[in-house]
Design an enzyme around this catalytic site. Structure first.
Site, short mmCIF file in Angstrom:
data_model
loop_
_atom_site.label_atom_id
_atom_site.label_comp_id
_atom_site.label_asym_id
_atom_site.label_seq_id
_atom_site.Cartn_x
_atom_site.Cartn_y
_atom_site.Cartn_z
N LYS A 1 0.88 -1.42 -0.16
CA LYS A 1 0.04 -0.09 0.17
C LYS A 1 1.14 1.22 -0.03
CE LYS A 1 -3.68 2.05 2.73
NZ LYS A 1 -4.66 1.88 3.79
N SER B 1 -9.56 -0.54 7.55
CA SER B 1 -9.03 -0.22 6.04
C SER B 1 -8.14 -1.70 5.73
CB SER B 1 -8.05 0.74 5.98
OG SER B 1 -8.81 2.02 5.90
N SER C 1 -9.41 1.94 3.42
CA SER C 1 -8.57 2.67 2.43
C SER C 1 -7.77 1.62 1.60
CB SER C 1 -7.89 3.58 3.05
OG SER C 1 -6.96 3.10 4.32
#
Ligand code: GLN
Length: 487
Positions: A81, A180, A156
């Site tokens: 990420k 997330s 997210s």
């Protein structure tokens, strides 16, 4: 014919290298080709680290040629990420303000992955600074759900979840501040793990809300996430909140029986808001746990209804402080046309941050300001302690807690963007775990019909466990994964 690695698990990579059926280079090239094919459709990757990945693959192939024993993640393609640093690669946090920021060092988690032989293939998109639940807050366009490109992948860590689901990597790292990792895992039909707070070093993770942030793995199977967590977990002198608790091999005892485990089912998580078709899948999942010999017990976590409000006060307060550092001087972009220093700060932040990030900075500044601190921030801290106490009490009698991961399956792009509160409520079942600092995992648990004929959308079952009890959580999750109703 070129290699098809799209459904591969860690064991497939190990087997292919061990038997010399494929080289790490071939696996890496097949993965890069898949990314090139899928990324125009789902936008999961912001940066593809082709050269870095091929160099690491070459090192693994030399290792194989020398006949040396291979480390646990040798040759395994992993995505990271884009809020987690990989040295020499840009870290954008999906924000314009860091659009061309090159990470000067690697996060401890990334360093440990690479030491274990993993091949980092790129950086995945996310909501800007990990703030969001749909990946629509990225400054580089939304990510699309591989199961239905008109729907969000969750957020997210939406890019990481979509990348695993679309066969663009074997596993990925995400970050979880309020759900997330688990929420996008649920929306994309993959496994996502939030470890105990302090289990994985946060060194090299760009801070959103430091007391709630966790790095954790996403993968196709519980076993793969267990293997990755064993590699990245453990004390790190560079993060004083990382715990000096021994790290077991989480993948070792997955088949040990779970018969007799007591599993709490909190009634607050099955109340209004949980869509009936999602509920039906989760209830079938609970039946599968019963079928494994677990005893299901009705429990109550009475402060659940205050958790969302409490989270959005604490998270925004910490964010307002953490994001003060982006001032056009220390990191990233600076506006060229400002007449004074204060105008430069103002313009840089105005142009650099997106709407949701600004909303959070303002909210957080508000709840910390004199006069409101006691009314909001201090109250929220007290509520946080009560949420944690609810869990501590429950864990006096149960070994784990089972809940839906989210109240709905993946929603449509744009469906909730006009209503931030509706968006915040999609985290209702996941943020409590962050407030308490306990570990949680989301495991695929059936599907529900999507919008067009033939599309099905994944549902996730969340299992929560005591602090540092990941081993038991993985065992339960693994056996659930084997037993869950397939549709
Ligand atoms: N959706 C939540 C938020 O926007 C959680 C985000 C996260 O876990 N990083 O804050």
């Amino acid at each position: 014919m070129s290699l098809d690695v799209t459904r591969w698990k860690i064991a497939d990579v190990q087997e292919a290298l061990g038997s010399r059926r494929a080289t790490a280079r071939e696996i890496c090239e097949a993965t890069l080709a898949r990314i090139a094919e899928e990324n125009p459709k789902n936008n999961a990757f912001l940066t593809v680290t082709e050269d870095r990945a091929l160099a690491q693959a070459a090192a693994i192939d030399r290792h194989v040629a020398e006949g040396k024993p291979l480390p646990p993640l040798a040759g395994v393609p992993i995505a990271v990420k884009d809020v987690i640093h990989a040295e020499g690669v840009r870290t954008t946090c999906a924000s314009k303000i860091l659009g061309d920021f090159i990470a000067p060092y690697s996060a401890t988690a990334v360093e440990r992955l690479e030491t274990a032989g993993a091949v980092v293939v790129g950086k995945t998109s996310c909501d800007e600074f990990a703030m969001g639940s749909s990946n629509e807050n990225s400054a580089f366009g939304p990510v699309r759900n591989p199961h239905d490109l008109e729907r969000v992948p969750g957020g997210s860590s939406g890019g990481s979840a979509a990348a695993v689901a679309a066969g663009m990597c074997v596993a990925a790292l995400g970050s979880d501040t309020g759900g997330s990792i688990r929420q996008p895992a649920s929306f994309c039909g993959v496994v996502g793990v939030m470890p105990t707070y302090g289990r994985v070093s946060r060194y090299g993770l760009v801070a959103y809300a430091s007391s709630l942030d966790h790095i954790g793995p996403l993968g196709r199977t519980v076993k793969d996430t267990a293997t990755v967590l064993s590699v990245i977990a453990g004390r790190d002198p560079l993060d004083s909140t990382s715990a000096a608790v021994a790290v077991p091999d989480y993948a070792a005892d997955l088949d040990e029986p779970v018969k007799g485990f007591k599993i709490g089912v909190p009634r607050e998580y099955f109340a209004a808001g949980l869509l009936p078709d999602v509920r039906a899948q989760v209830e079938a999942g609970l039946a599968a746990l019963r079928g494994l010999g677990c005893e299901l017990v009705d429990i109550t976590l009475p402060h659940t209804e205050y958790a969302t409000a409490c989270y959005y006060i604490i998270a925004t307060a910490e964010a307002s402080s953490n994001l003060a550092r982006y001032d056009g001087v220390r990191y990233g972009r600076r506006t060229p046309d400002a007449a004074s220093l204060s105008e430069m700060y103002r313009k840089t932040r105005d142009l650099g941050f997106g709407t949701e990030v600004k909303r959070r900075i303002m909210l957080g500044t508000y709840v910390l300001s004199a006069g409101y601190y006691d009314a909001y921030y201090r109250k929220a801290q007290k509520v946080r302690a009560l949420v944690a106490r609810d869990f501590a009490r429950a864990f006096e009698t149960v070994d784990a807690i089972a809940t839906p991961t989210t109240p709905t399956a993946a929603f449509r792009l744009g469906e909730k963007t006009a209503d931030p509160l509706a968006m915040y409520l999609s985290d209702i079942y996941t943020i409590t775990g962050n407030l308490a600092g306990i570990p949680g995992i989301s495991v695929p648990c059936g599907t529900v019909p999507g919008s067009s004929a033939g599309t099905r959308l994944p549902v996730g079952l969340q299992l929560l466990a005591r602090h540092f009890d990941e081993a038991r959580m993985f065992r339960l999750a693994h056996q659930f994964e084997m037993a869950r109703p397939k549709d």
